[in-house]
Design a protein around this motif. Structure first.
Motif, PDB file in Angstrom:
ATOM      1  N   THR A 181       0.676  -0.902  -0.111  1.00 33.22           N
ATOM      2  CA  THR A 181       0.052   0.156   0.844  1.00 33.22           C
ATOM      3  C   THR A 181       0.358   1.050  -0.364  1.00 33.22           C
ATOM      4  OG1 THR A 181      -0.086   0.270   2.360  1.00 33.22           O
ATOM      5  CG2 THR A 181      -1.652  -1.111   1.351  1.00 33.22           C
ATOM      6  N   GLY A 182       2.763   1.588   0.324  1.00 32.61           N
ATOM      7  CA  GLY A 182       3.474   1.868   0.360  1.00 32.61           C
ATOM      8  C   GLY A 182       2.962   3.161   2.198  1.00 32.61           C
ATOM      9  N   VAL A 183       1.487   2.884   2.140  1.00 34.66           N
ATOM     10  CA  VAL A 183       1.619   3.513   3.900  1.00 34.66           C
ATOM     11  C   VAL A 183       2.482   3.013   5.188  1.00 34.66           C
ATOM     12  CG1 VAL A 183      -0.873   3.910   5.463  1.00 34.66           C
ATOM     13  CG2 VAL A 183      -0.589   4.088   3.262  1.00 34.66           C
ATOM     14  N   PRO A 184       2.990   3.842   5.640  1.00 32.05           N
ATOM     15  CA  PRO A 184       3.654   2.829   6.945  1.00 32.05           C
ATOM     16  C   PRO A 184       2.299   2.868   7.791  1.00 32.05           C
ATOM     17  CG  PRO A 184       3.903   5.737   6.492  1.00 32.05           C
ATOM     18  CD  PRO A 184       3.585   4.608   5.442  1.00 32.05           C
ATOM     19  N   ALA A 185       3.452   1.246   8.506  1.00 35.85           N
ATOM     20  CA  ALA A 185       2.099   1.440   9.781  1.00 35.85           C
ATOM     21  C   ALA A 185       2.811   0.297  11.114  1.00 35.85           C
ATOM     22  CB  ALA A 185       0.333   0.918   9.453  1.00 35.85           C
ATOM     23  N   PRO A 186       3.645   1.046  11.645  1.00 34.13           N
ATOM     24  CA  PRO A 186       4.414   0.219  13.167  1.00 34.13           C
ATOM     25  C   PRO A 186       3.404  -0.697  13.521  1.00 34.13           C
ATOM     26  CG  PRO A 186       4.194   2.846  13.013  1.00 34.13           C
ATOM     27  CD  PRO A 186       3.508   2.430  12.607  1.00 34.13           C
ATOM     28  N   THR A 187       4.033  -1.523  13.024  1.00 28.59           N
ATOM     29  CA  THR A 187       3.256  -3.563  14.223  1.00 28.59           C
ATOM     30  C   THR A 187       2.423  -3.067  15.815  1.00 28.59           C
ATOM     31  OG1 THR A 187       3.756  -4.279  12.056  1.00 28.59           O
ATOM     32  CG2 THR A 187       3.358  -5.852  14.266  1.00 28.59           C
ATOM     33  N   LYS A 188       3.967  -2.411  16.076  1.00 36.76           N
ATOM     34  CA  LYS A 188       4.020  -1.828  17.553  1.00 36.76           C
ATOM     35  C   LYS A 188       2.779  -1.284  18.005  1.00 36.76           C
ATOM     36  CE  LYS A 188       7.588  -0.958  20.790  1.00 36.76           C
ATOM     37  NZ  LYS A 188       8.706   0.112  20.970  1.00 36.76           N
ATOM     38  N   GLU A 189       1.763  -0.758  17.302  1.00 34.73           N
ATOM     39  CA  GLU A 189       0.402   0.641  17.559  1.00 34.73           C
ATOM     40  C   GLU A 189      -0.685  -0.444  17.138  1.00 34.73           C
ATOM     41  OE1 GLU A 189       0.748   4.392  14.708  1.00 34.73           O
ATOM     42  OE2 GLU A 189       2.667   4.735  15.973  1.00 34.73           O
ATOM     43  N   THR A 190      -0.049  -1.400  15.723  1.00 41.81           N
ATOM     44  CA  THR A 190      -1.653  -2.138  15.533  1.00 41.81           C
ATOM     45  C   THR A 190      -1.574  -3.229  16.776  1.00 41.81           C
ATOM     46  OG1 THR A 190      -0.127  -3.647  14.067  1.00 41.81           O
ATOM     47  CG2 THR A 190      -1.857  -1.846  12.902  1.00 41.81           C
ATOM     48  N   VAL A 191      -0.443  -3.459  16.994  1.00 41.84           N
ATOM     49  CA  VAL A 191      -0.413  -4.729  18.776  1.00 41.84           C
ATOM     50  C   VAL A 191      -1.042  -3.978  19.786  1.00 41.84           C
ATOM     51  CG1 VAL A 191       0.877  -6.458  19.225  1.00 41.84           C
ATOM     52  CG2 VAL A 191       1.289  -5.994  17.272  1.00 41.84           C
ATOM     53  N   GLY A 192      -0.519  -2.529  19.554  1.00 43.87           N
ATOM     54  CA  GLY A 192      -1.158  -2.594  21.161  1.00 43.87           C
ATOM     55  C   GLY A 192      -2.488  -1.540  20.957  1.00 43.87           C
ATOM     56  N   ASP A 193      -3.256  -1.479  19.811  1.00 43.58           N
ATOM     57  CA  ASP A 193      -4.823  -1.624  19.550  1.00 43.58           C
ATOM     58  C   ASP A 193      -5.278  -2.721  19.956  1.00 43.58           C
ATOM     59  OD1 ASP A 193      -3.970   1.338  19.717  1.00 43.58           O
ATOM     60  OD2 ASP A 193      -3.613   1.341  17.201  1.00 43.58           O
ATOM     61  N   VAL A 194      -5.000  -3.395  19.378  1.00 47.75           N
ATOM     62  CA  VAL A 194      -5.768  -5.416  19.486  1.00 47.75           C
ATOM     63  C   VAL A 194      -5.522  -4.869  20.870  1.00 47.75           C
ATOM     64  CG1 VAL A 194      -5.906  -7.492  18.595  1.00 47.75           C
ATOM     65  CG2 VAL A 194      -5.539  -5.547  16.816  1.00 47.75           C
ATOM     66  N   ARG A 195      -4.844  -4.847  21.536  1.00 50.66           N
ATOM     67  CA  ARG A 195      -4.454  -5.746  22.686  1.00 50.66           C
ATOM     68  C   ARG A 195      -5.385  -5.161  24.251  1.00 50.66           C
ATOM     69  NH1 ARG A 195      -2.256  -8.584  25.948  1.00 50.66           N
ATOM     70  NH2 ARG A 195      -0.949  -9.502  24.822  1.00 50.66           N
ATOM     71  N   ARG A 196      -5.691  -3.070  23.513  1.00 52.34           N
ATOM     72  CA  ARG A 196      -6.691  -2.533  24.130  1.00 52.34           C
ATOM     73  C   ARG A 196      -8.272  -2.770  23.989  1.00 52.34           C
ATOM     74  NH1 ARG A 196      -2.969   1.048  23.714  1.00 52.34           N
ATOM     75  NH2 ARG A 196      -3.105   0.793  21.446  1.00 52.34           N
ATOM     76  N   LEU A 197      -7.967  -3.071  22.623  1.00 53.84           N
ATOM     77  CA  LEU A 197     -10.290  -3.615  22.318  1.00 53.84           C
ATOM     78  C   LEU A 197     -10.314  -5.047  22.814  1.00 53.84           C
ATOM     79  CD1 LEU A 197      -9.798  -2.824  18.280  1.00 53.84           C
ATOM     80  CD2 LEU A 197     -11.261  -1.540  20.250  1.00 53.84           C
ATOM     81  N   TRP A 198      -8.867  -6.052  23.069  1.00 47.26           N
ATOM     82  CA  TRP A 198      -9.000  -7.245  23.638  1.00 47.26           C
ATOM     83  C   TRP A 198      -9.369  -7.554  24.922  1.00 47.26           C
ATOM     84  CZ3 TRP A 198      -5.235  -9.418  26.803  1.00 47.26           C
ATOM     85  CH2 TRP A 198      -5.805 -11.197  27.487  1.00 47.26           C
ATOM     86  N   LEU A 199      -8.772  -6.458  25.371  1.00 44.50           N
ATOM     87  CA  LEU A 199      -9.080  -6.039  27.025  1.00 44.50           C
ATOM     88  C   LEU A 199     -10.209  -5.736  27.349  1.00 44.50           C
ATOM     89  CD1 LEU A 199      -5.696  -4.548  27.929  1.00 44.50           C
ATOM     90  CD2 LEU A 199      -6.442  -6.512  28.862  1.00 44.50           C
ATOM     91  N   LYS A 200     -11.438  -4.749  26.546  1.00 44.87           N
ATOM     92  CA  LYS A 200     -12.571  -4.160  26.494  1.00 44.87           C
ATOM     93  C   LYS A 200     -13.610  -5.169  26.319  1.00 44.87           C
ATOM     94  CE  LYS A 200     -12.276  -0.111  24.945  1.00 44.87           C
ATOM     95  NZ  LYS A 200     -12.692   0.874  23.768  1.00 44.87           N
ATOM     96  N   ASN A 201     -13.163  -6.491  25.172  1.00 49.12           N
ATOM     97  CA  ASN A 201     -14.371  -6.745  24.712  1.00 49.12           C
ATOM     98  C   ASN A 201     -13.461  -8.195  24.942  1.00 49.12           C
ATOM     99  OD1 ASN A 201     -16.058  -8.008  22.875  1.00 49.12           O
ATOM    100  ND2 ASN A 201     -16.494  -6.279  21.886  1.00 49.12           N
ATOM    101  N   SER A 202     -12.802  -8.943  25.551  1.00 49.23           N
ATOM    102  CA  SER A 202     -12.130  -9.830  25.333  1.00 49.23           C
ATOM    103  C   SER A 202     -13.084 -11.251  24.921  1.00 49.23           C
ATOM    104  CB  SER A 202     -11.828 -10.806  26.489  1.00 49.23           C
ATOM    105  OG  SER A 202     -12.665 -11.089  27.857  1.00 49.23           O
ATOM    106  N   SER A 203     -14.679 -11.181  24.710  1.00 46.33           N
ATOM    107  CA  SER A 203     -14.939 -13.213  24.318  1.00 46.33           C
ATOM    108  C   SER A 203     -15.097 -12.798  22.840  1.00 46.33           C
ATOM    109  CB  SER A 203     -16.286 -13.036  25.251  1.00 46.33           C
ATOM    110  OG  SER A 203     -17.206 -11.764  24.663  1.00 46.33           O
ATOM    111  N   ASP A 204     -15.226 -11.526  22.136  1.00 47.53           N
ATOM    112  CA  ASP A 204     -15.242 -11.539  21.451  1.00 47.53           C
ATOM    113  C   ASP A 204     -14.013 -11.641  19.941  1.00 47.53           C
ATOM    114  OD1 ASP A 204     -18.359 -10.609  20.925  1.00 47.53           O
ATOM    115  OD2 ASP A 204     -18.153  -8.807  20.337  1.00 47.53           O
ATOM    116  N   PHE A 205     -12.776 -10.964  21.116  1.00 50.06           N
ATOM    117  CA  PHE A 205     -12.054 -10.599  20.325  1.00 50.06           C
ATOM    118  C   PHE A 205     -11.468 -12.635  20.420  1.00 50.06           C
ATOM    119  CE2 PHE A 205      -9.852  -7.316  18.658  1.00 50.06           C
ATOM    120  CZ  PHE A 205     -11.263  -6.254  18.614  1.00 50.06           C
TER     121      PHE A 205
END
Ligand code: PMV
Length: 308
Positions: A181-205
């Motif tokens: 895509t040419g869009v830089p996206a640090p993996t550290k950030e996406t992994v951190g975002d998924v963790r926050r969502l998983w903490l809020k909504n662990s059964s769905d995740f």
């Protein structure tokens, strides 16, 4: 002394792999890092890595700089001092940086092998893998270890965090088109975002992760038994689950759709998401058409690779 290492893509299971589910990754030999270590009349260790604009003496780099850390950890592991005599280390790479193709791990693998050869030592793939995992932690915080494993072994791997990677055989080769895509996206950030969502909504995740685990299992069996054509639909399903995890993006959704419309058997984002790469399974005769369609739709670069 020269050594090289390939790039990599994750076929199935990114993000879910951070939560103990299996993932599949394969090396991409079309892009490579090559490291050359030569004696130099000047004292000190000079590092040239034009791709990342690095031209520096080892002594001038902070010890946690990823390239310096590889060199320092390697000599510490070997139990020998960093050579005082002159060395020049040249790092050349055709792997796009920060695009999910494993450029950091590939630099580490090739550098360790080239330096070990230079001091007449050799490392097993497992030793290289362990050393590189330590360096990956500097780049990525809490990586699963999949990048270093697939690149150290340079073979398809079925990977579960905390366990040794299992290499596996490809029953029938298949072709993948990679679109950047040419869009830089640090993996550290996406992994951190998924963790926050998983903490809020662990059964769905947790249920999303379980579905992804099933896809990785079915995919491995299909690849081993020579039925790669079924991977297309599995990729589409994995992409939909990654969308639910919020790690896709407008660009990734557009490129996966364009690939399918141009004849790909299936497509998904690959790696951390939000940017970086997508991959598409194609019949080899359609690879050029799909790659062209991706470029016309805005992909910055494409790579066609055969998994075998
Ligand atoms: O962005 P990449 O290709 O380095 O892949 C990241 C894969 C994740 O599962 C999102 C993170 C990890 O450490 O496995």
């Amino acid at each position: 002394m020269k050594s090289s290492a390939p790039g990599k893509i994750i076929l199935f299971g990114e993000h879910a792999v951070v939560y103990g589910r299996p993932a599949l990754a394969v090396p991409v030999a079309q892009v490579q890092v090559e490291v050359e270590v030569v004696d130099s009349p000047r004292a000190g260790i000079l590092i040239n890595a034009p791709k990342i604009n690095l031209h520096a003496e080892l002594d001038a780099l902070p010890p946690d700089h990823p390239v310096a850390a590889v060199i320092l950890n390697l000599f510490a592991t070997l139990g020998i001092p960093v050579p005082a005599s002159g060395l020049e280390i040249n790092i050349a790479s055709t792997i796009p940086v920060a695009a999910g193709l494993g450029s950091g791990a590939a630099v580490s693998v090739a550098l360790i092998r080239a330096l070990a050869l230079h001091v007449e030592r050799s490392f097993s793939n497992e030793q290289v893998n362990e050393l590189v995992y330590e360096i990956e932690k500097l780049h990525h915080g809490t990586p699963s270890g999949i990048d270093n494993t697939v690149i150290a072994y340079a073979k398809p791997v079925y990977f579960i965090k905390g366990k040794p990677g299992e290499t596996f055989k490809v029953g029938k080769p298949f072709t993948i088109v990679i679109g950047d895509t040419g869009v830089p996206a640090p993996t550290k950030e996406t992994v951190g975002d998924v963790r926050r969502l998983w903490l809020k909504n662990s059964s769905d995740f947790e249920s999303i992760f379980n579905e992804i685990a099933q896809l990785s299992l079915i995919a491995r069996r299909s690849i081993e038994s020579g039925r790669p054509e079924v991977l297309g639909e599995l990729m589409n399903q994995n992409h939909a689950l990654l969308q639910q995890m919020t790690v896709s993006s407008i660009e990734l959704d557009r490129l996966t759709e364009v690939a399918r419309n141009a004849g790909a058997l299936g497509a998904k984002l690959s790696g951390g998401g939000r940017g970086g790469n997508m991959i598409a399974l194609v019949n080899s005769s359609d690879a050029e058409t799909v790659a062209q369609a991706l470029i016309s739709a805005g992909a910055k670069q494409t790579v066609v690779t055969e998994v075998s």
